[in-house]
Design a protein around this motif. Sequence first.
Motif, PDB file in Angstrom:
ATOM      1  N   ARG A   1      27.774  54.251  40.864  1.00 47.64           N
ATOM      2  CA  ARG A   1      27.489  52.994  41.574  1.00 47.64           C
ATOM      3  C   ARG A   1      28.495  52.893  42.715  1.00 47.64           C
ATOM      4  O   ARG A   1      29.687  53.137  42.507  1.00 47.64           O
ATOM      5  CB  ARG A   1      27.650  51.816  40.613  1.00 47.64           C
ATOM      6  CG  ARG A   1      27.372  50.453  41.229  1.00 47.64           C
ATOM      7  CD  ARG A   1      27.576  49.337  40.213  1.00 47.64           C
ATOM      8  NE  ARG A   1      26.446  49.249  39.308  1.00 47.64           N
ATOM      9  CZ  ARG A   1      25.575  48.251  39.303  1.00 47.64           C
ATOM     10  NH1 ARG A   1      25.694  47.263  40.153  1.00 47.64           N
ATOM     11  NH2 ARG A   1      24.585  48.229  38.434  1.00 47.64           N
ATOM     12  N   PRO A   2      28.052  52.528  43.920  1.00 48.67           N
ATOM     13  CA  PRO A   2      28.996  52.384  45.031  1.00 48.67           C
ATOM     14  C   PRO A   2      30.025  51.288  44.733  1.00 48.67           C
ATOM     15  O   PRO A   2      29.697  50.264  44.122  1.00 48.67           O
ATOM     16  CB  PRO A   2      28.117  51.983  46.220  1.00 48.67           C
ATOM     17  CG  PRO A   2      26.712  52.254  45.812  1.00 48.67           C
ATOM     18  CD  PRO A   2      26.677  52.240  44.315  1.00 48.67           C
ATOM     19  N   LEU A   3      31.263  51.488  45.164  1.00 48.85           N
ATOM     20  CA  LEU A   3      32.307  50.496  44.919  1.00 48.85           C
ATOM     21  C   LEU A   3      32.005  49.152  45.571  1.00 48.85           C
ATOM     22  O   LEU A   3      32.439  48.111  45.086  1.00 48.85           O
ATOM     23  CB  LEU A   3      33.663  51.012  45.411  1.00 48.85           C
ATOM     24  CG  LEU A   3      34.322  52.080  44.548  1.00 48.85           C
ATOM     25  CD1 LEU A   3      35.599  52.587  45.200  1.00 48.85           C
ATOM     26  CD2 LEU A   3      34.605  51.554  43.153  1.00 48.85           C
ATOM     27  N   GLU A   4      31.246  49.188  46.667  1.00 50.86           N
ATOM     28  CA  GLU A   4      30.907  47.935  47.354  1.00 50.86           C
ATOM     29  C   GLU A   4      29.976  47.063  46.513  1.00 50.86           C
ATOM     30  O   GLU A   4      29.881  45.861  46.711  1.00 50.86           O
ATOM     31  CB  GLU A   4      30.188  48.187  48.690  1.00 50.86           C
ATOM     32  CG  GLU A   4      30.839  49.158  49.636  1.00 50.86           C
ATOM     33  CD  GLU A   4      30.548  50.619  49.293  1.00 50.86           C
ATOM     34  OE1 GLU A   4      29.375  51.012  49.154  1.00 50.86           O
ATOM     35  OE2 GLU A   4      31.537  51.358  49.173  1.00 50.86           O
ATOM     36  N   LYS A   5      29.274  47.690  45.592  1.00 46.42           N
ATOM     37  CA  LYS A   5      28.293  46.980  44.770  1.00 46.42           C
ATOM     38  C   LYS A   5      28.967  46.454  43.501  1.00 46.42           C
ATOM     39  O   LYS A   5      29.653  47.197  42.793  1.00 46.42           O
ATOM     40  CB  LYS A   5      27.154  47.941  44.410  1.00 46.42           C
ATOM     41  CG  LYS A   5      25.967  47.291  43.767  1.00 46.42           C
ATOM     42  CD  LYS A   5      24.846  48.311  43.597  1.00 46.42           C
ATOM     43  CE  LYS A   5      23.656  47.696  42.910  1.00 46.42           C
ATOM     44  NZ  LYS A   5      22.587  48.671  42.685  1.00 46.42           N
TER      45      LYS A   5
ATOM     46  N   HIS B   1      30.919  52.118  37.854  1.00 45.01           N
ATOM     47  CA  HIS B   1      31.086  52.763  39.155  1.00 45.01           C
ATOM     48  C   HIS B   1      31.331  54.264  39.009  1.00 45.01           C
ATOM     49  O   HIS B   1      30.930  55.045  39.868  1.00 45.01           O
ATOM     50  CB  HIS B   1      32.230  52.097  39.917  1.00 45.01           C
ATOM     51  CG  HIS B   1      31.934  50.672  40.245  1.00 45.01           C
ATOM     52  ND1 HIS B   1      32.298  49.628  39.407  1.00 45.01           N
ATOM     53  CD2 HIS B   1      31.266  50.128  41.282  1.00 45.01           C
ATOM     54  CE1 HIS B   1      31.875  48.495  39.939  1.00 45.01           C
ATOM     55  NE2 HIS B   1      31.245  48.770  41.070  1.00 45.01           N
TER      56      HIS B   1
ATOM     57  N   ASP C   1      44.400  52.648  46.547  1.00 52.47           N
ATOM     58  CA  ASP C   1      43.614  51.733  47.381  1.00 52.47           C
ATOM     59  C   ASP C   1      43.676  50.289  46.891  1.00 52.47           C
ATOM     60  O   ASP C   1      43.504  49.359  47.681  1.00 52.47           O
ATOM     61  CB  ASP C   1      42.150  52.178  47.423  1.00 52.47           C
ATOM     62  CG  ASP C   1      41.957  53.469  48.197  1.00 52.47           C
ATOM     63  OD1 ASP C   1      42.769  53.760  49.106  1.00 52.47           O
ATOM     64  OD2 ASP C   1      40.995  54.197  47.900  1.00 52.47           O
ATOM     65  N   TYR C   2      43.889  50.087  45.613  1.00 48.18           N
ATOM     66  CA  TYR C   2      43.930  48.754  45.008  1.00 48.18           C
ATOM     67  C   TYR C   2      45.205  48.625  44.172  1.00 48.18           C
ATOM     68  O   TYR C   2      45.160  48.582  42.947  1.00 48.18           O
ATOM     69  CB  TYR C   2      42.685  48.526  44.131  1.00 48.18           C
ATOM     70  CG  TYR C   2      41.392  48.802  44.856  1.00 48.18           C
ATOM     71  CD1 TYR C   2      40.863  47.887  45.757  1.00 48.18           C
ATOM     72  CD2 TYR C   2      40.709  50.012  44.663  1.00 48.18           C
ATOM     73  CE1 TYR C   2      39.678  48.155  46.440  1.00 48.18           C
ATOM     74  CE2 TYR C   2      39.527  50.282  45.342  1.00 48.18           C
ATOM     75  CZ  TYR C   2      39.018  49.348  46.228  1.00 48.18           C
ATOM     76  OH  TYR C   2      37.855  49.622  46.901  1.00 48.18           O
TER      77      TYR C   2
ATOM     78  N   LYS D   1      32.559  40.755  39.194  1.00 49.07           N
ATOM     79  CA  LYS D   1      32.708  40.489  40.627  1.00 49.07           C
ATOM     80  C   LYS D   1      33.961  41.145  41.222  1.00 49.07           C
ATOM     81  O   LYS D   1      33.913  41.687  42.314  1.00 49.07           O
ATOM     82  CB  LYS D   1      32.737  38.984  40.872  1.00 49.07           C
ATOM     83  CG  LYS D   1      32.743  38.622  42.331  1.00 49.07           C
ATOM     84  CD  LYS D   1      32.655  37.127  42.534  1.00 49.07           C
ATOM     85  CE  LYS D   1      32.676  36.817  44.011  1.00 49.07           C
ATOM     86  NZ  LYS D   1      32.671  35.368  44.243  1.00 49.07           N
TER      87      LYS D   1
ATOM     88  N   THR E   1      30.120  59.634  40.432  1.00 47.53           N
ATOM     89  CA  THR E   1      30.007  58.305  41.023  1.00 47.53           C
ATOM     90  C   THR E   1      28.616  57.795  40.684  1.00 47.53           C
ATOM     91  O   THR E   1      27.625  58.419  41.050  1.00 47.53           O
ATOM     92  CB  THR E   1      30.212  58.350  42.543  1.00 47.53           C
ATOM     93  OG1 THR E   1      31.510  58.880  42.818  1.00 47.53           O
ATOM     94  CG2 THR E   1      30.084  56.965  43.155  1.00 47.53           C
TER      95      THR E   1
ATOM     96  N   MET F   1      34.382  44.750  52.281  1.00 50.31           N
ATOM     97  CA  MET F   1      34.643  45.207  50.918  1.00 50.31           C
ATOM     98  C   MET F   1      35.042  44.026  50.054  1.00 50.31           C
ATOM     99  O   MET F   1      35.753  43.132  50.488  1.00 50.31           O
ATOM    100  CB  MET F   1      35.734  46.282  50.966  1.00 50.31           C
ATOM    101  CG  MET F   1      36.014  46.954  49.672  1.00 50.31           C
ATOM    102  SD  MET F   1      34.577  47.850  49.059  1.00 50.31           S
ATOM    103  CE  MET F   1      35.206  48.493  47.571  1.00 50.31           C
ATOM    104  N   ARG F   2      34.607  44.032  48.840  1.00 48.47           N
ATOM    105  CA  ARG F   2      34.932  42.950  47.908  1.00 48.47           C
ATOM    106  C   ARG F   2      36.362  43.078  47.389  1.00 48.47           C
ATOM    107  O   ARG F   2      36.932  44.168  47.379  1.00 48.47           O
ATOM    108  CB  ARG F   2      33.916  42.918  46.765  1.00 48.47           C
ATOM    109  CG  ARG F   2      33.857  44.154  45.935  1.00 48.47           C
ATOM    110  CD  ARG F   2      32.608  44.189  45.046  1.00 48.47           C
ATOM    111  NE  ARG F   2      32.600  45.400  44.253  1.00 48.47           N
ATOM    112  CZ  ARG F   2      33.100  45.487  43.021  1.00 48.47           C
ATOM    113  NH1 ARG F   2      33.576  44.426  42.435  1.00 48.47           N
ATOM    114  NH2 ARG F   2      33.084  46.625  42.372  1.00 48.47           N
TER     115      ARG F   2
END
Length: 149
Positions: A53-57, A40, A106-107, A67, A51, A1-2
Amino acid sequence: MRAIHLIVVHCSATRADRDFTEHDLDVCHRRRMMNGPGYHFYIRKNGDIKTTRPLEKIGAHARGYNKGSIGICYEGGVSERGRPADTRTVWQKHSLRVLIRTLLVDYPDCRVCGHRDLSPDLNGNGEIEPEEWIKQCPCFDVSKEMYDK
């Protein structure tokens, strides 16, 4: 994960008296040669959180900040007369609060801001003032909303 350190709130810059679905958003962004919606999450007027866009993207919503950020967009942001305005419905306000609070679990170290708050500080005083905004988006002061956990 970024690594994520920023949550950026946007508006779709569409009129409050017209619908602009997540499909419309997808078509709009693809016409601009993007690979689908740059955000996202997308919050409809009825409060539905989509949703997009996937969070990973990595997103495509805030040049220079994509980024390490998550992009959230709400439907609206322009009055019936075509002027920038906070057109959020009660449901959108609730959904935005719930979504951001959930993401902050989560963040936890993320900064939450509006797209306009990423404009350059032209006078160098450490504050992005209205006359420095490149855009009005998201048409309300994100820093004054209650998103704490």
